[in-house]
Scaffold this motif. Sequence first.
Motif, PDB file in Angstrom:
ATOM      1  N   LEU A  92      -6.162   6.324  -3.628  1.00 28.59           N
ATOM      2  CA  LEU A  92      -7.072   6.299  -2.471  1.00 28.59           C
ATOM      3  C   LEU A  92      -8.009   5.095  -2.540  1.00 28.59           C
ATOM      4  N   ALA A  93      -8.523   4.814  -3.722  1.00 30.14           N
ATOM      5  CA  ALA A  93      -9.431   3.675  -3.877  1.00 30.14           C
ATOM      6  C   ALA A  93      -8.717   2.359  -3.569  1.00 30.14           C
ATOM      7  N   MET A  94      -7.466   2.251  -3.973  1.00 30.63           N
ATOM      8  CA  MET A  94      -6.722   1.003  -3.769  1.00 30.63           C
ATOM      9  C   MET A  94      -6.309   0.781  -2.316  1.00 30.63           C
ATOM     10  N   VAL A  95      -6.111   1.861  -1.573  1.00 32.01           N
ATOM     11  CA  VAL A  95      -5.618   1.723  -0.189  1.00 32.01           C
ATOM     12  C   VAL A  95      -6.620   2.250   0.830  1.00 32.01           C
ATOM     13  N   SER A  96      -7.869   2.361   0.439  1.00 30.40           N
ATOM     14  CA  SER A  96      -8.884   2.981   1.296  1.00 30.40           C
ATOM     15  C   SER A  96      -9.019   2.317   2.655  1.00 30.40           C
ATOM     16  N   MET A  97      -8.707   1.039   2.754  1.00 24.54           N
ATOM     17  CA  MET A  97      -8.847   0.363   4.048  1.00 24.54           C
ATOM     18  C   MET A  97      -7.836   0.848   5.075  1.00 24.54           C
ATOM     19  N   ALA A 151       0.835  -1.204   0.000  1.00 22.99           N
ATOM     20  CA  ALA A 151       0.000   0.000   0.000  1.00 22.99           C
ATOM     21  C   ALA A 151       0.867   1.250   0.000  1.00 22.99           C
ATOM     22  N   LYS A 152       1.959   1.216   0.759  1.00 26.12           N
ATOM     23  CA  LYS A 152       2.876   2.363   0.770  1.00 26.12           C
ATOM     24  C   LYS A 152       3.497   2.575  -0.601  1.00 26.12           C
ATOM     25  N   THR A 153       3.771   1.494  -1.324  1.00 27.06           N
ATOM     26  CA  THR A 153       4.325   1.615  -2.676  1.00 27.06           C
ATOM     27  C   THR A 153       3.336   2.339  -3.596  1.00 27.06           C
ATOM     28  N   ILE A 154       2.059   1.977  -3.500  1.00 26.70           N
ATOM     29  CA  ILE A 154       1.019   2.654  -4.289  1.00 26.70           C
ATOM     30  C   ILE A 154       0.922   4.123  -3.885  1.00 26.70           C
ATOM     31  N   ILE A 155       0.908   4.368  -2.586  1.00 26.76           N
ATOM     32  CA  ILE A 155       0.787   5.739  -2.077  1.00 26.76           C
ATOM     33  C   ILE A 155       1.956   6.595  -2.542  1.00 26.76           C
ATOM     34  N   PHE A 156       3.175   6.104  -2.335  1.00 25.59           N
ATOM     35  CA  PHE A 156       4.344   6.899  -2.711  1.00 25.59           C
ATOM     36  C   PHE A 156       4.445   7.077  -4.227  1.00 25.59           C
ATOM     37  N   GLY A 157       3.953   6.105  -4.991  1.00 25.51           N
ATOM     38  CA  GLY A 157       3.911   6.263  -6.445  1.00 25.51           C
ATOM     39  C   GLY A 157       2.979   7.398  -6.858  1.00 25.51           C
ATOM     40  N   ALA A 158       1.790   7.439  -6.238  1.00 26.69           N
ATOM     41  CA  ALA A 158       0.833   8.515  -6.539  1.00 26.69           C
ATOM     42  C   ALA A 158       1.366   9.860  -6.078  1.00 26.69           C
ATOM     43  N   LEU A 159       1.985   9.895  -4.899  1.00 27.78           N
ATOM     44  CA  LEU A 159       2.548  11.161  -4.416  1.00 27.78           C
ATOM     45  C   LEU A 159       3.744  11.598  -5.245  1.00 27.78           C
TER      46      LEU A 159
END
Length: 114
Positions: A90-95, A52-60
């Motif tokens: 956000l949709a991918m890591v919403s939990m 999830a952090k990988t997805i978040i940091f990619g988007a950021l």
Amino acid sequence: MSDNSAGTTEGYTDEGFWNKVKLFAKKAGREVIENALCLYYAAQRPDTPKWAKTIIFGALAYFITPLDAIPDLTPLVGFSDDLGALAAALAMVSMYIDDAVESQAAAKAATWFD
């Protein structure tokens, strides 16, 4: 993308994130900034998994990069691609975005918008 001990991913740095937010908060609009902040604060949580952090940091990283599909200097439209990338993340890591994360993001955004 590789993580280092500071929790960064290639193309993302905390300094770059905060610089972008401070410089473009008003132009980007509250929705973009709150989404970015929710992701940022969710990534700071120790229980957020690495995927999830990988997805978040990619988007950021996309958010803070100076080369966008639509330049951020374009009035109104320039942050639409950023919003799309942030919303997808956000949709991918919403939990991992709970009330505490949302409250923290809203409180920080209020310093620029209220």
